[in-house]
Write a protein that holds these residues in place. Structure first.
Motif, PDB file in Angstrom:
ATOM      1  N   ILE A  80      70.780 -14.371 -14.135  1.00  0.00           N
ATOM      2  CA  ILE A  80      70.480 -13.030 -13.643  1.00  0.00           C
ATOM      3  C   ILE A  80      70.592 -13.024 -12.109  1.00  0.00           C
ATOM      4  O   ILE A  80      70.172 -13.991 -11.451  1.00  0.00           O
ATOM      5  CB  ILE A  80      69.072 -12.580 -14.085  1.00  0.00           C
ATOM      6  N   PRO A  81      71.147 -11.960 -11.543  1.00  0.00           N
ATOM      7  CA  PRO A  81      71.173 -11.852 -10.076  1.00  0.00           C
ATOM      8  C   PRO A  81      69.753 -11.693  -9.527  1.00  0.00           C
ATOM      9  O   PRO A  81      68.960 -10.926 -10.071  1.00  0.00           O
ATOM     10  CB  PRO A  81      72.012 -10.597  -9.825  1.00  0.00           C
ATOM     11  N   ALA A  82      69.462 -12.405  -8.454  1.00  0.00           N
ATOM     12  CA  ALA A  82      68.102 -12.368  -7.911  1.00  0.00           C
ATOM     13  C   ALA A  82      68.115 -12.620  -6.408  1.00  0.00           C
ATOM     14  O   ALA A  82      68.957 -13.359  -5.885  1.00  0.00           O
ATOM     15  CB  ALA A  82      67.229 -13.404  -8.598  1.00  0.00           C
ATOM     16  N   PHE A  83      67.164 -11.967  -5.737  1.00  0.00           N
ATOM     17  CA  PHE A  83      66.857 -12.296  -4.353  1.00  0.00           C
ATOM     18  C   PHE A  83      65.740 -13.333  -4.371  1.00  0.00           C
ATOM     19  O   PHE A  83      64.742 -13.169  -5.091  1.00  0.00           O
ATOM     20  CB  PHE A  83      66.383 -11.072  -3.573  1.00  0.00           C
ATOM     21  N   ILE A  84      65.880 -14.376  -3.591  1.00  0.00           N
ATOM     22  CA  ILE A  84      64.823 -15.377  -3.481  1.00  0.00           C
ATOM     23  C   ILE A  84      64.006 -15.065  -2.235  1.00  0.00           C
ATOM     24  O   ILE A  84      64.503 -15.146  -1.109  1.00  0.00           O
ATOM     25  CB  ILE A  84      65.395 -16.797  -3.413  1.00  0.00           C
ATOM     26  N   ARG A  85      62.770 -14.676  -2.433  1.00  0.00           N
ATOM     27  CA  ARG A  85      61.878 -14.336  -1.329  1.00  0.00           C
ATOM     28  C   ARG A  85      61.029 -15.545  -0.959  1.00  0.00           C
ATOM     29  O   ARG A  85      60.989 -16.547  -1.688  1.00  0.00           O
ATOM     30  CB  ARG A  85      60.971 -13.166  -1.711  1.00  0.00           C
ATOM     31  N   ALA A  86      60.349 -15.432   0.155  1.00  0.00           N
ATOM     32  CA  ALA A  86      59.490 -16.526   0.613  1.00  0.00           C
ATOM     33  C   ALA A  86      58.124 -15.989   1.005  1.00  0.00           C
ATOM     34  O   ALA A  86      57.753 -15.974   2.190  1.00  0.00           O
ATOM     35  CB  ALA A  86      60.144 -17.247   1.787  1.00  0.00           C
ATOM     36  N   PRO A  87      57.337 -15.523   0.041  1.00  0.00           N
ATOM     37  CA  PRO A  87      55.991 -15.030   0.372  1.00  0.00           C
ATOM     38  C   PRO A  87      55.120 -16.160   0.890  1.00  0.00           C
ATOM     39  O   PRO A  87      55.296 -17.322   0.525  1.00  0.00           O
ATOM     40  CB  PRO A  87      55.481 -14.489  -0.965  1.00  0.00           C
ATOM     41  N   SER A  88      54.165 -15.788   1.725  1.00  0.00           N
ATOM     42  CA  SER A  88      53.299 -16.816   2.311  1.00  0.00           C
ATOM     43  C   SER A  88      52.369 -17.439   1.278  1.00  0.00           C
ATOM     44  O   SER A  88      51.967 -18.589   1.400  1.00  0.00           O
ATOM     45  CB  SER A  88      52.481 -16.220   3.460  1.00  0.00           C
ATOM     46  N   ASP A  89      51.994 -16.660   0.252  1.00  0.00           N
ATOM     47  CA  ASP A  89      51.127 -17.171  -0.806  1.00  0.00           C
ATOM     48  C   ASP A  89      51.253 -16.253  -2.019  1.00  0.00           C
ATOM     49  O   ASP A  89      52.026 -15.290  -2.014  1.00  0.00           O
ATOM     50  CB  ASP A  89      49.668 -17.278  -0.336  1.00  0.00           C
ATOM     51  N   ILE A  90      50.507 -16.559  -3.070  1.00  0.00           N
ATOM     52  CA  ILE A  90      50.576 -15.778  -4.308  1.00  0.00           C
ATOM     53  C   ILE A  90      50.114 -14.349  -4.063  1.00  0.00           C
ATOM     54  O   ILE A  90      50.688 -13.392  -4.608  1.00  0.00           O
ATOM     55  CB  ILE A  90      49.712 -16.431  -5.405  1.00  0.00           C
ATOM     56  N   ALA A  91      49.098 -14.177  -3.226  1.00  0.00           N
ATOM     57  CA  ALA A  91      48.612 -12.826  -2.940  1.00  0.00           C
ATOM     58  C   ALA A  91      49.705 -11.981  -2.307  1.00  0.00           C
ATOM     59  O   ALA A  91      49.871 -10.800  -2.624  1.00  0.00           O
ATOM     60  CB  ALA A  91      47.390 -12.892  -2.029  1.00  0.00           C
ATOM     61  N   GLU A  92      50.474 -12.583  -1.399  1.00  0.00           N
ATOM     62  CA  GLU A  92      51.570 -11.851  -0.767  1.00  0.00           C
ATOM     63  C   GLU A  92      52.661 -11.528  -1.784  1.00  0.00           C
ATOM     64  O   GLU A  92      53.268 -10.447  -1.750  1.00  0.00           O
ATOM     65  CB  GLU A  92      52.138 -12.675   0.386  1.00  0.00           C
ATOM     66  N   ALA A  93      52.918 -12.433  -2.710  1.00  0.00           N
ATOM     67  CA  ALA A  93      53.905 -12.168  -3.763  1.00  0.00           C
ATOM     68  C   ALA A  93      53.459 -10.990  -4.625  1.00  0.00           C
ATOM     69  O   ALA A  93      54.275 -10.144  -5.015  1.00  0.00           O
ATOM     70  CB  ALA A  93      54.096 -13.415  -4.626  1.00  0.00           C
ATOM     71  N   MET A  94      52.156 -10.921  -4.937  1.00  0.00           N
ATOM     72  CA  MET A  94      51.644  -9.802  -5.720  1.00  0.00           C
ATOM     73  C   MET A  94      51.799  -8.493  -4.968  1.00  0.00           C
ATOM     74  O   MET A  94      52.133  -7.454  -5.548  1.00  0.00           O
ATOM     75  CB  MET A  94      50.182 -10.036  -6.089  1.00  0.00           C
ATOM     76  N   THR A  95      51.561  -8.530  -3.669  1.00  0.00           N
ATOM     77  CA  THR A  95      51.703  -7.323  -2.858  1.00  0.00           C
ATOM     78  C   THR A  95      53.148  -6.829  -2.890  1.00  0.00           C
ATOM     79  O   THR A  95      53.401  -5.617  -2.974  1.00  0.00           O
ATOM     80  CB  THR A  95      51.265  -7.602  -1.409  1.00  0.00           C
ATOM     81  N   ARG A  96      54.111  -7.741  -2.846  1.00  0.00           N
ATOM     82  CA  ARG A  96      55.531  -7.363  -2.929  1.00  0.00           C
ATOM     83  C   ARG A  96      55.834  -6.741  -4.289  1.00  0.00           C
ATOM     84  O   ARG A  96      56.573  -5.756  -4.402  1.00  0.00           O
ATOM     85  CB  ARG A  96      56.420  -8.570  -2.689  1.00  0.00           C
ATOM     86  N   MET A  97      55.262  -7.323  -5.354  1.00  0.00           N
ATOM     87  CA  MET A  97      55.461  -6.781  -6.696  1.00  0.00           C
ATOM     88  C   MET A  97      54.945  -5.354  -6.782  1.00  0.00           C
ATOM     89  O   MET A  97      55.611  -4.460  -7.304  1.00  0.00           O
ATOM     90  CB  MET A  97      54.747  -7.652  -7.733  1.00  0.00           C
ATOM     91  N   VAL A  98      53.739  -5.125  -6.269  1.00  0.00           N
ATOM     92  CA  VAL A  98      53.143  -3.793  -6.310  1.00  0.00           C
ATOM     93  C   VAL A  98      53.991  -2.795  -5.536  1.00  0.00           C
ATOM     94  O   VAL A  98      54.250  -1.681  -5.994  1.00  0.00           O
ATOM     95  CB  VAL A  98      51.701  -3.833  -5.763  1.00  0.00           C
ATOM     96  N   ALA A  99      54.435  -3.193  -4.346  1.00  0.00           N
ATOM     97  CA  ALA A  99      55.240  -2.293  -3.519  1.00  0.00           C
ATOM     98  C   ALA A  99      56.530  -1.907  -4.226  1.00  0.00           C
ATOM     99  O   ALA A  99      56.950  -0.739  -4.203  1.00  0.00           O
ATOM    100  CB  ALA A  99      55.543  -2.959  -2.180  1.00  0.00           C
ATOM    101  N   GLU A 100      57.159  -2.863  -4.890  1.00  0.00           N
ATOM    102  CA  GLU A 100      58.399  -2.583  -5.624  1.00  0.00           C
ATOM    103  C   GLU A 100      58.141  -1.626  -6.778  1.00  0.00           C
ATOM    104  O   GLU A 100      58.885  -0.661  -6.990  1.00  0.00           O
ATOM    105  CB  GLU A 100      58.980  -3.896  -6.149  1.00  0.00           C
ATOM    106  N   ASN A 101      57.070  -1.859  -7.518  1.00  0.00           N
ATOM    107  CA  ASN A 101      56.799  -1.025  -8.691  1.00  0.00           C
ATOM    108  C   ASN A 101      56.315   0.369  -8.310  1.00  0.00           C
ATOM    109  O   ASN A 101      56.485   1.314  -9.089  1.00  0.00           O
ATOM    110  CB  ASN A 101      55.778  -1.717  -9.603  1.00  0.00           C
ATOM    111  N   GLU A 102      55.689   0.503  -7.142  1.00  0.00           N
ATOM    112  CA  GLU A 102      55.300   1.846  -6.683  1.00  0.00           C
ATOM    113  C   GLU A 102      56.530   2.722  -6.490  1.00  0.00           C
ATOM    114  O   GLU A 102      56.482   3.938  -6.639  1.00  0.00           O
ATOM    115  CB  GLU A 102      54.517   1.749  -5.372  1.00  0.00           C
TER     116      GLU A 102
END
Length: 281
Positions: A80-102
């Motif tokens: 699958i095509p994917a962007f590989i991000r580099a969040p500082s921690d799991i909390a930051e990864a969750m914040t990115r997920m929420v922002a995308e789904n909003e």
């Protein structure tokens, strides 16, 4: 411009983060599969490279794109095509997920509150306030306050008492949150637990008298009608008999539930009421 990587589906852990979606609607998923089959995947998913994956475990955690990942797997794709991000921690990864789904996905009010409670339960944030402010940092203060109230409802009621909590509207959850602040949580959970009606509409009708009482009490100035420790709103007089007091449009009702709530018992109760308050004419 971020590079697009083609990552094996088997190398992506869809459950690496607490998700903000309880379930995927089959109809929407089928439409997405048809679109991908016809046009291909137009929007890559987002993942991050795990720092210390277990042996033979997926090396990437999913940030956003659960529906796209699920559809690609159902269609038999291997990458699958994917962007590989580099969040500082799991909390930051969750914040990115929420922002995308909003932006992309219709996440229900209940699912938003549930994500906050799970993030705190996982130890990613110390409090509901901290989780809400971080995960939903792009929202204004009033919308974050509503999500914070949703988290209280999810924490009090949980997923197991309501048949389809994700179908509750913002207004419905707000009304439940108001009743919880009026200390009616035990009454709400008892009503849901003892009711035999489990459809979402029936469960809402079960809750309505409790919510109406909370709202009416808030509108009416408090008067010294009850002695300390009252009113009692429920009682369990036997292990298999529950009594619950409910507000109605024109008065009050007592609801008897449980295996011992039988017709003959109701006759005994009516006899006792007549004896205490005078015979009927």
């Amino acid at each position: 411009m971020h590079d697009i990587h083609h990552i094996p589906l088997s190398d992506i852990d869809a459950d690496a983060l607490p998700r903000d979606r309880i379930s995927l609607a089959p109809s929407a998923l089928s439409e997405l599969q048809a679109s991908i089959a016809s046009l291909g995947l137009t929007h890559p998913i987002e993942v991050w490279a795990k720092h210390d994956p277990l042996p033979d475990a997926p090396r990437h955690g999913l940030i956003s794109g659960l529906r796209r990942l699920t559809a690609m797997r159902a269609l038999g794709h291997t990458t699958i095509p994917a962007f590989i991000r580099a969040p500082s921690d799991i909390a930051e990864a969750m914040t990115r997920m929420v922002a995308e789904n909003e932006i992309r996905a219709a996440i229900s009010p209940w699912e938003k509150g549930r994500l906050v409670t799970e993030a705190v339960a996982e130890g990613l944030f110390p409090t509901f306030d901290a989780a809400t402010d971080s995960l939903y940092r792009t929202l204004d203060r009033h919308r974050r306050a509503r999500i914070r109230a949703m988290a209280d409802v999810v924490a009090e009621i949980g997923d197991h008492l309501l048949t389809s909590p994700e179908t509750l509207s913002q207004n419905q959850i707000t009304r439940i949150a108001f009743a919880l602040r009026a200390d009616l949580g035990p009454l709400i959970t008892t009503a849901l637990r003892t009711s035999k009606q489990k459809s979402p509409d029936a469960q809402w009708k079960t809750l309505l008298p409790i919510l109406l009482e909370a709202e009416e009490t808030a509108r009416t100035p408090r008067a010294p009608l009850y002695r300390e420790g009252r009113p009692r709103r429920m009682a369990q007089v036997r292990s298999k008999l529950h009594i619950r007091r409910e507000r109605t449009p024109d008065g009050w009702s007592l609801r008897f539930t449980g295996p011992e709530a039988t017709g003959p018992l109701m006759e005994d109760i009516m006899d006792r009421v007549e004896g205490d308050f005078g015979q009927t004419r």
